[in-house]
Enzyme design. Structure first.
Site, PDB file in Angstrom:
ATOM      1  N   ASN A 186       0.845  -1.186   0.000  1.00 21.01           N
ATOM      2  CA  ASN A 186       0.000   0.000   0.000  1.00 21.01           C
ATOM      3  C   ASN A 186       0.885   1.242   0.000  1.00 21.01           C
ATOM      4  O   ASN A 186       2.078   1.170   0.287  1.00 21.01           O
ATOM      5  CB  ASN A 186      -0.938  -0.015   1.214  1.00 21.01           C
ATOM      6  CG  ASN A 186      -0.235   0.274   2.510  1.00 21.01           C
ATOM      7  OD1 ASN A 186      -0.232   1.396   2.993  1.00 21.01           O
ATOM      8  ND2 ASN A 186       0.376  -0.742   3.108  1.00 21.01           N
ATOM      9  N   GLU A 187       0.275   2.377  -0.340  1.00 24.76           N
ATOM     10  CA  GLU A 187       0.993   3.657  -0.384  1.00 24.76           C
ATOM     11  C   GLU A 187       2.268   3.525  -1.214  1.00 24.76           C
ATOM     12  O   GLU A 187       3.343   3.941  -0.812  1.00 24.76           O
ATOM     13  CB  GLU A 187       1.301   4.148   1.035  1.00 24.76           C
ATOM     14  CG  GLU A 187       0.032   4.361   1.852  1.00 24.76           C
ATOM     15  CD  GLU A 187       0.293   4.669   3.315  1.00 24.76           C
ATOM     16  OE1 GLU A 187       1.470   4.752   3.705  1.00 24.76           O
ATOM     17  OE2 GLU A 187      -0.682   4.827   4.062  1.00 24.76           O
TER      18      GLU A 187
END
Length: 202
Positions: A186-187
């Protein structure tokens, strides 16, 4: 191996030598796990016998369902278009941090259902089996993921570790019909973007 339907009726049974590596069986016209509309679960019970003595036994819930996604039409469950309305769920609770129990998990799920969600992203790590079980029973459509944050450029050891974690996550949880997506990280652009960021690693 015995498969039971939701009402406890025997749906299938296979008996074989314990040294056989795998089994197959068929359930005619299975009742589908259909998200929040009807989260129908079967249960598979495996028993290991030595003569008349029961040596070990394990039981796992599971469900039958099909999923499909297209870029232009979105997500389909059992051939029916479903609009995903979801939340991200961390394992934490006020004054408890991540040391929560079943009561807090159940409260979280009740709140998720109360707002009308039908999907849950289990952020950003593997959650307890009880969480996945609650999602199965509630008919949530789940994104399960490993704790990989912003894959660094050129670090093959981390790529290998991510592959190992994802493999283990899938093997441990593939019987949960609620899990429709397996997440790697994620991110991904929090440290900037590059071609390496989007490299297919698995």
């Amino acid at each position: 191996y015995e498969v039971y339907d939701r009402d406890g009726r025997l749906a299938a049974e296979v008996v074989l030598d314990a040294m056989k590596p795998a089994i197959t069986t068929t359930i005619e016209r299975p009742h589908l796990w259909d998200g929040t509309a009807n989260p129908y679960l079967y249960r598979c019970q495996a028993s290991l016998w030595r003569g008349e003595n029961l040596c070990d036994q394990v039981s796992l819930p599971f469900g039958f369902r099909s999923i499909k996604m297209t870029a232009d039409k979105g997500f389909f469950l059992n051939g029916r278009h479903v609009k995903l309305r979801g939340v991200a769920k961390h394992q934490d609770f006020e004054d408890m941090g991540c040391g929560i129990g079943e009561e807090q998990q159940e409260l979280d799920m009740a709140l998720i259902r109360e707002i009308g969600a039908n999907a849950v992203r289990l952020s950003h790590y593997q959650h307890p089996q009880y969480t996945y079980r609650l999602c199965d029973e509630a008919g949530m459509l789940v994104w399960a993921e490993i704790p990989m944050l912003a894959m660094p450029d050129g670090n093959e050891a981390i790529v290998e570790n991510a592959e190992q974690q994802l493999t283990e996550l899938i093997l441990q949880n593939m019987h949960h019909p609620s899990i429709c997506f397996w997440g790697l990280q994620n991110e991904i652009a929090m440290r900037g973007e590059s071609q390496e960021t989007y490299r297919k690693v698995l």
